[in-house]
Design an enzyme around this catalytic site. Structure first.
Site, PDB file in Angstrom:
ATOM      1  N   GLU A  81       0.803  -1.214  -0.090  1.00 48.60           N
ATOM      2  CA  GLU A  81      -0.044  -0.065   0.019  1.00 48.60           C
ATOM      3  C   GLU A  81       0.930   1.291   0.064  1.00 48.60           C
ATOM      4  O   GLU A  81       1.898   1.189   1.008  1.00 48.60           O
ATOM      5  CB  GLU A  81      -0.644   0.067   1.296  1.00 48.60           C
ATOM      6  N   ASP A 139      -6.087   9.330   9.928  1.00 42.48           N
ATOM      7  CA  ASP A 139      -4.757   8.786  10.379  1.00 42.48           C
ATOM      8  C   ASP A 139      -4.326   9.572  11.760  1.00 42.48           C
ATOM      9  O   ASP A 139      -4.358  10.789  12.018  1.00 42.48           O
ATOM     10  CB  ASP A 139      -3.804   9.013   9.307  1.00 42.48           C
TER      11      ASP A 139
END
Lengths: 407, 282
Positions: free
Chosen positions: B57, B68
């Site tokens: 990824e 995040d």
């Protein structure tokens, strides 16, 4: 790109069921939050249809917030400018000193209805933080407010106020350390505390249904103003003006007037040091459509889609985006959005204080600065109705610094 | 489809078929493109498969990564400060593809940089660069018309995040346009925060299996080889992001620049994680 104002020919029929205002709005959030947003949407639908909810809301707006607040004829400012008659909708006279409380009362009643036990919020100038901390104290719910470390410095009195009210103020040190970063951090909190937490968003932005519900709770501004101007002048104004950061006081004033098509609608953006300098917060004037914080709207960004830092003397306008309904109103041409610089806002701040005995917040000083441009161009038989969204006590340190005065 | 652009969901399917044949789970590693700078990032990227990454990824840097935690936020900030942008991210993939034809690359990030690039142009360029799929955090199924549907039409996978808040009704909707694999975010929270218990993962896997035959990768909060192994006993793959990105941060000098240890510290951790994953079912 933009849709017609619907079959009913109304500017007041949006958003559509998916939260779109034409090409703007929507639900651009992490999957973890989707069930919460859908739950909120349903809860708000139910509340809207429940007369008991409206009754409770009205009760608190009247007895706790102090509504209706006056629509005040600013006679000396009118004379000074020599043109249109100027009226101020006095949101500065609300409990906590700004329009933000209208929305907070609505959202905390909703949170209670949904059985939520913890409140979070983001704040820029601290007005929304104070309003949220206030309603949390009143309804006995713990409150965490995220605030950029830059804003904590320039709005220290509001930080102290929030703490006095029992709220926890968490400094945000990421990114530009201002409102957008506080919103990121609040979203991170929400995604982590999905069971018990209600996020009271302070402006008419974010994922659907926030732009709609914040607008609806702020429409009390425009609804009252409409009734009051009819009572005092026997007619509607020629122009309505309000400052826009995220745009909640503006949409609250504008919305009830949108279908009176002869009324000119003017939103005032913060141009900071000037739009040409790149140091500003004028997302409608100088930005382009993009996706941030759950909605598509006009944003300040670079060619790679990276969000730029906004810049304004007013912490409440220091945001690189704008509520999606304003983006739509701009694109269809129903509202006009204009930039006002820090310098112009400071002039207006001083003028209003000296002529009217009202120290306005720096946010709505931007609107006053635009009134100073518009009124002289209009005949004495014309009427401007402006939202004086908050009082300026919180800003005296910032203003003193800008004027080179040591307190 | 010409040979040059074989990939997309085929490369992902092939990789998971291979893992199944080997009787083991896979290791999915996350790094942010351009972190700590484009050159060092390319060195790390190239070294990942050999160190044991089965799927990569690659984060597309964004100024406002709302979902995040601090580790990945800082990785984005480092990359952007080093001049990273979307076109460079795609050339990183192209460079990788020149030497590795088999390891799937999934671009992961937020919608705005793609929207500003232009969806059609982005998909065209991404496919030509050798990208196999996308994970776009802020595009739920309600916004499928934006990017998910065009991505699938282009032959790339659109990989969806499923979460502890996804009930059965929601899962039906979530797996609808998804392909490649399903990513299960094992805790409600931001990346790099707490991790789920084994029981929670077992329960979630059973629920997900009722909704999809696609491989299931489990991530969020996996920091050690032991944790990766535990997940690998239940899931088809374990995803590790923040721990790897933190290792990059740890390797930098006092000015935040890459050092000669940067790539080796990352591959060292990836090797440990891969050992954990590969030996989990033995």
């Amino acid at each position: 790109m933009t849709s017609a104002p619907t079959a009913l020919n109304s500017y007041r029929a949006l958003p559509d069921p998916d939260g779109h205002f034409g090409n703007f709005g929507g639900r651009f959030v992490a999957e973890t939050l989707m069930p919460l947003i859908l739950e909120l949407e349903q809860a708000y639908k139910d509340a809207k249809a429940d007369p008991a909810f409206q009754k409770e809301l009205d009760y608190f707006l009247r007895h706790y917030v102090g509504r209706a607040n006056p629509l005040y004829y600013a006679e000396r400012l009118t004379e000074h400018l020599g043109g249109a008659k100027i009226y101020f909708k006095r949101e500065d006279l609300n409990h906590t000193g700004a329009h933000k409380i209208n929305n907070c009362i609505g959202q905390i009643l909703l949170a209670k209805r949904m059985g939520k036990t913890r409140i979070i919020a983001e704040t820029g100038a601290g007005q929304h933080g104070v309003a949220t901390a206030t309603v949390c104290a009143r309804f006995g719910l713990p409150c965490t407010v995220y605030m950029g470390s830059k804003d904590i410095k320039r709005q220290s009195s509001n930080v102290f106020r929030m703490r006095l009210l029992g709220a926890e103020v968490k400094p945000v040190v990421s990114g530009s350390c201002s409102l957008k970063d506080a919103m990121n951090e609040a979203l991170r909190d929400w995604v982590t505390n999905v069971e018990d937490t209600f996020y009271i968003i302070g402006t008419a932005a974010g994922p659907h249904p926030y732009p709609e519900l914040v607008r609806d709770f702020q429409c009390v501004i425009g609804n009252e103003a409409k009734e009051q101007i009819l009572e005092q002048e026997g007619r509607l104004p020629d122009q309505v003006i309000a400052a826009v950061g995220g745009g909640s006081n503006a949409i609250g004033l504008f919305h009830p007037f949108l279908d009176d098509k002869e009324i000119e609608v003017v939103g005032v953006e913060a141009a900071g040091h000037g739009v040409h300098t790149g140091k500003h917060a004028a997302s409608l004037t100088a930005g382009k459509p993009g996706v941030l914080h759950g909605n598509r709207t006009y944003l300040l960004m670079d060619d790679d889609g990276q969000i730029k830092e906004a810049d304004s003397i007013s912490a409440g306008l220091d945001y690189p985006g704008i509520g999606p309904e304003h983006s739509w109103l701009k694109d269809i041409g129903r509202a006009r959005y204009v930039p006002i610089t820090d310098k112009e806002a400071l002039e207006a701040f001083k003028l209003c204080s000296e002529l009217e005995g009202i120290i306005p917040a720096l946010e709505c000083s931007h609107a006053i600065a635009q009134v100073m441009k518009e009124a002289p161009k209009m005949g004495k038989d014309k009427i401007i109705l402006m939202c004086l969204s908050g009082r300026g006590d919180k800003d005296i340190f910032t203003v003193a610094e800008a004027l080179g005065v040591e307190l | 489809m010409s040979d040059a652009i074989i990939g997309g969901k085929d490369r992902i399917a092939k990789r998971f078929a291979k893992l199944k044949a080997e009787g083991r789970a896979g290791l999915v590693t996350f790094i942010t493109a351009g972190d700590p700078d484009p050159e060092a990032s390319f060195e790390i990227l190239k070294a990942l498969p050999e160190a044991g990454a089965d799927v990569i990824e690659l984060g597309m840097p964004f100024t406002d990564p709302m979902a995040d935690g601090p580790a990945i936020q800082e990785a984005s900030i480092r990359a952007l400060a080093a001049g990273m942008h979307m076109r460079k991210t795609l050339s990183l993939v192209r460079g990788f593809r020149d030497q590795d034809h088999d390891t799937p690359i999934i671009l992961m990030g937020y919608y705005n940089p793609i929207y500003i690039y232009g969806v059609a142009e982005f998909l065209e360029d991404a496919r030509n660069a050798g990208v196999d799929g996308l994970i776009v955090v802020d595009l739920p199924p309600e916004e499928d018309a934006e990017l998910c549907v065009p991505t699938v039409e282009k032959g790339l996978s659109f990989i969806r995040l499923t979460t502890p808040t996804s009930d059965d009704k929601r899962l039906t909707k979530l797996v609808q346009n998804t392909s490649g694999f399903v990513y299960y975010v094992s805790v409600a929270g931001v990346t790099g925060a707490g991790s789920a218990t084994n029981d929670q993962i077992v329960e979630a896997m059973a629920r997900l299996r009722r909704h999809t035959d696609l491989p299931i990768a489990v991530g969020f909060g996996i920091k050690s080889a032991e944790q990766a192994a535990e997940v690998a006993r239940q899931a088809d793959a374990a995803v590790v992001g923040s721990a790897i990105v933190s290792k990059i941060a740890e390797s930098l000098d006092e000015n935040g620049k890459a050092t000669d240890k940067t790539a080796s510290m990352v591959t060292g951790l990836v090797r440990e994680l891969a050992d954990g994953v590969r030996n989990a079912r033995k």
